[in-house]
Scaffold this motif. Sequence first.
Motif, PDB file in Angstrom:
ATOM      1  N   VAL A 260       9.142  -9.101  -3.063  1.00 32.55           N
ATOM      2  CA  VAL A 260      10.026  -7.983  -3.427  1.00 32.55           C
ATOM      3  C   VAL A 260       9.299  -7.034  -4.377  1.00 32.55           C
ATOM      4  CG1 VAL A 260      12.118  -7.375  -4.684  1.00 32.55           C
ATOM      5  CG2 VAL A 260      12.159  -9.255  -3.040  1.00 32.55           C
ATOM      6  N   VAL A 261       8.649  -7.581  -5.408  1.00 33.40           N
ATOM      7  CA  VAL A 261       7.935  -6.735  -6.366  1.00 33.40           C
ATOM      8  C   VAL A 261       6.761  -6.032  -5.685  1.00 33.40           C
ATOM      9  CG1 VAL A 261       6.591  -6.731  -8.499  1.00 33.40           C
ATOM     10  CG2 VAL A 261       8.648  -8.126  -8.329  1.00 33.40           C
ATOM     11  N   PHE A 262       6.086  -6.718  -4.771  1.00 36.27           N
ATOM     12  CA  PHE A 262       4.990  -6.117  -4.024  1.00 36.27           C
ATOM     13  C   PHE A 262       5.488  -4.894  -3.242  1.00 36.27           C
ATOM     14  CE2 PHE A 262       2.035  -5.954  -0.358  1.00 36.27           C
ATOM     15  CZ  PHE A 262       0.820  -5.958  -1.029  1.00 36.27           C
ATOM     16  N   GLY A 263       6.672  -5.016  -2.644  1.00 41.67           N
ATOM     17  CA  GLY A 263       7.250  -3.888  -1.926  1.00 41.67           C
ATOM     18  C   GLY A 263       7.625  -2.738  -2.845  1.00 41.67           C
ATOM     19  N   LEU A 264       8.193  -3.065  -4.011  1.00 40.86           N
ATOM     20  CA  LEU A 264       8.556  -2.011  -4.966  1.00 40.86           C
ATOM     21  C   LEU A 264       7.316  -1.289  -5.479  1.00 40.86           C
ATOM     22  CD1 LEU A 264      11.326  -3.872  -7.000  1.00 40.86           C
ATOM     23  CD2 LEU A 264      11.644  -2.066  -5.295  1.00 40.86           C
ATOM     24  N   ILE A 265       6.252  -2.053  -5.708  1.00 40.25           N
ATOM     25  CA  ILE A 265       4.995  -1.424  -6.131  1.00 40.25           C
ATOM     26  C   ILE A 265       4.495  -0.482  -5.037  1.00 40.25           C
ATOM     27  CG2 ILE A 265       2.550  -1.884  -6.586  1.00 40.25           C
ATOM     28  CD1 ILE A 265       3.434  -4.444  -8.016  1.00 40.25           C
ATOM     29  N   GLY A 266       4.587  -0.927  -3.789  1.00 37.27           N
ATOM     30  CA  GLY A 266       4.165  -0.077  -2.676  1.00 37.27           C
ATOM     31  C   GLY A 266       4.933   1.226  -2.618  1.00 37.27           C
ATOM     32  N   LEU A 267       6.241   1.151  -2.925  1.00 37.99           N
ATOM     33  CA  LEU A 267       7.046   2.378  -2.928  1.00 37.99           C
ATOM     34  C   LEU A 267       6.597   3.342  -4.024  1.00 37.99           C
ATOM     35  CD1 LEU A 267      10.645   0.951  -2.336  1.00 37.99           C
ATOM     36  CD2 LEU A 267       9.248   2.276  -0.724  1.00 37.99           C
ATOM     37  N   VAL A 299      -3.499   3.687  -2.896  1.00 41.23           N
ATOM     38  CA  VAL A 299      -4.030   2.325  -2.811  1.00 41.23           C
ATOM     39  C   VAL A 299      -4.496   1.843  -4.185  1.00 41.23           C
ATOM     40  CG1 VAL A 299      -5.937   0.941  -1.899  1.00 41.23           C
ATOM     41  CG2 VAL A 299      -4.648   2.451  -0.371  1.00 41.23           C
ATOM     42  N   THR A 300      -5.222   2.711  -4.899  1.00 42.22           N
ATOM     43  CA  THR A 300      -5.718   2.341  -6.233  1.00 42.22           C
ATOM     44  C   THR A 300      -4.568   2.077  -7.184  1.00 42.22           C
ATOM     45  OG1 THR A 300      -7.703   3.683  -5.875  1.00 42.22           O
ATOM     46  CG2 THR A 300      -7.174   3.090  -8.142  1.00 42.22           C
ATOM     47  N   TRP A 301      -3.566   2.925  -7.138  1.00 42.93           N
ATOM     48  CA  TRP A 301      -2.377   2.748  -7.984  1.00 42.93           C
ATOM     49  C   TRP A 301      -1.705   1.403  -7.685  1.00 42.93           C
ATOM     50  CZ3 TRP A 301       0.431   4.908 -11.906  1.00 42.93           C
ATOM     51  CH2 TRP A 301       1.782   4.585 -11.997  1.00 42.93           C
ATOM     52  N   ASN A 302      -1.531   1.114  -6.397  1.00 49.18           N
ATOM     53  CA  ASN A 302      -0.893  -0.135  -6.002  1.00 49.18           C
ATOM     54  C   ASN A 302      -1.711  -1.349  -6.456  1.00 49.18           C
ATOM     55  OD1 ASN A 302       1.146   1.300  -4.805  1.00 49.18           O
ATOM     56  ND2 ASN A 302       0.372   1.071  -2.717  1.00 49.18           N
ATOM     57  N   LEU A 303      -3.046  -1.236  -6.343  1.00 49.86           N
ATOM     58  CA  LEU A 303      -3.905  -2.343  -6.764  1.00 49.86           C
ATOM     59  C   LEU A 303      -3.759  -2.602  -8.261  1.00 49.86           C
ATOM     60  CD1 LEU A 303      -6.179  -4.404  -6.366  1.00 49.86           C
ATOM     61  CD2 LEU A 303      -7.810  -2.537  -6.670  1.00 49.86           C
ATOM     62  N   LEU A 304      -3.770  -1.541  -9.063  1.00 48.44           N
ATOM     63  CA  LEU A 304      -3.675  -1.701 -10.515  1.00 48.44           C
ATOM     64  C   LEU A 304      -2.360  -2.370 -10.909  1.00 48.44           C
ATOM     65  CD1 LEU A 304      -5.158   1.724 -11.686  1.00 48.44           C
ATOM     66  CD2 LEU A 304      -6.273  -0.521 -11.785  1.00 48.44           C
ATOM     67  N   LEU A 305      -1.250  -1.918 -10.310  1.00 47.56           N
ATOM     68  CA  LEU A 305       0.043  -2.517 -10.637  1.00 47.56           C
ATOM     69  C   LEU A 305       0.157  -3.939 -10.102  1.00 47.56           C
ATOM     70  CD1 LEU A 305       2.762   0.265 -10.206  1.00 47.56           C
ATOM     71  CD2 LEU A 305       1.805  -0.675 -12.295  1.00 47.56           C
ATOM     72  N   THR A 306      -0.378  -4.176  -8.909  1.00 42.92           N
ATOM     73  CA  THR A 306      -0.332  -5.520  -8.329  1.00 42.92           C
ATOM     74  C   THR A 306      -1.060  -6.521  -9.217  1.00 42.92           C
ATOM     75  OG1 THR A 306      -0.168  -4.674  -6.065  1.00 42.92           O
ATOM     76  CG2 THR A 306      -0.999  -6.912  -6.327  1.00 42.92           C
ATOM     77  N   GLU A 307      -2.212  -6.111  -9.736  1.00 41.26           N
ATOM     78  CA  GLU A 307      -2.978  -7.037 -10.579  1.00 41.26           C
ATOM     79  C   GLU A 307      -2.349  -7.183 -11.962  1.00 41.26           C
ATOM     80  OE1 GLU A 307      -7.178  -6.400 -10.584  1.00 41.26           O
ATOM     81  OE2 GLU A 307      -7.256  -7.287  -8.585  1.00 41.26           O
TER      82      GLU A 307
END
Length: 393
Positions: A260-267, A299-307
């Motif tokens: 769920v959080v992965f999807g929210l980060i993607g948004l 993509v970079t934004w998503n990577l930073l938040l994911t990590e």
Amino acid sequence: MTSPLVDDPHLHATAAPPAVTVVVPTFNEAANIRELLARIALSVPRHLPYEVLFVDDSTDDTPDVVRAAAPDFPFPVRLIHRDTPAGGLGGAVVEGLRAAAADWVVVMDGDLQHPPELIPDLVARGRQDGADLVVASRYARGGSRAGLAGGYRLLVSGASTLLSKTLFPRRLSGVSDPMSGFFAVRKAAVRAEGLQPLGYKILLELVVRCRPRTIAHVAEVPFAFQERYAGTSKSTPREGLRFLQHLAGLRTSTALSRMVVFGLIGLTGFVPNLAALYVLTGAGLHYLPAEVLANQFGVTWNLLLTEALLFHRERAHRHWADRWGRFALLANADLLLRIPLIAALVGGLGMSVLPATALALVATFVLRFAATQALIYVPRRRTPRETGGRDDT
């Protein structure tokens, strides 16, 4: 990897196991040690056998002060000094829980903001109520936060408490002060190897991971938070960031919550994507290469938040360039997979475009989440050559 822990048994020896182990995690608290031990000696009755165990991450002379002070007190004083402070002060508490010799463990700070006079009350309340955990609470009736320095600290403390209780309403029910660092716990109720502390909010870690499986009954005792006796506060903006990372890690401990959080980060990635597209096209770049470049910003934004929020601990398994390359490849492959999948659903199954697109988005999202976790953040299997001939599984 944590360096070997050294437990100094020569500080004191005891013939019988104590009833209470007082665990004090310390980081540069040399000026507080003697006063803390003196107040513990005055506060805990002699009929309650106890020991004090310092788990120290200091870079000053705190260990030497503990060694020098220990013979002056009528109870066992032990010291574990960690050269590598894994997990911060929370990690020190976990080491203390492992090494404690008593059935009851009282955890408190070494700066005297937690009054030692309350130690007997915490243990007595746990025994009287049959509780697994007794929290010294600043928010229970009769408690006070007076020792917090300034409005900023009060605001941060209140906001942290509110955020934690909002994210974990069931686990923290009946716990008015999940940010407290002062509590008593039955050692048998804690499985230390299952804890993953990050920073100094170890009580939150204990309650969320152990309740209700091993910690079923929680009691509280009010206390007035005191002013620091000596030294400087360890509460810094960096510790605040570690707390948020820890909170995110606790909240996303299951595969479903991570997804769920992965999807929210993607948004949220649409924001830097669209902003970059606006800037690039405004600078005169054709919209097709601008789309490709703008996608990399997302993509970079998503990577930073994911990590930062999902895989903070796991990112150490690979070099940052390797992780970024894999993440970018998966993110762009998602786009390439989605188009033929939509075409197959529309042309082969006769679905209309909108439902086919929605189904393709869900399918590729689930695949991308699974692939991201498996191909980037699961520790890679090391070869026998890398492990010195062992088959490391």
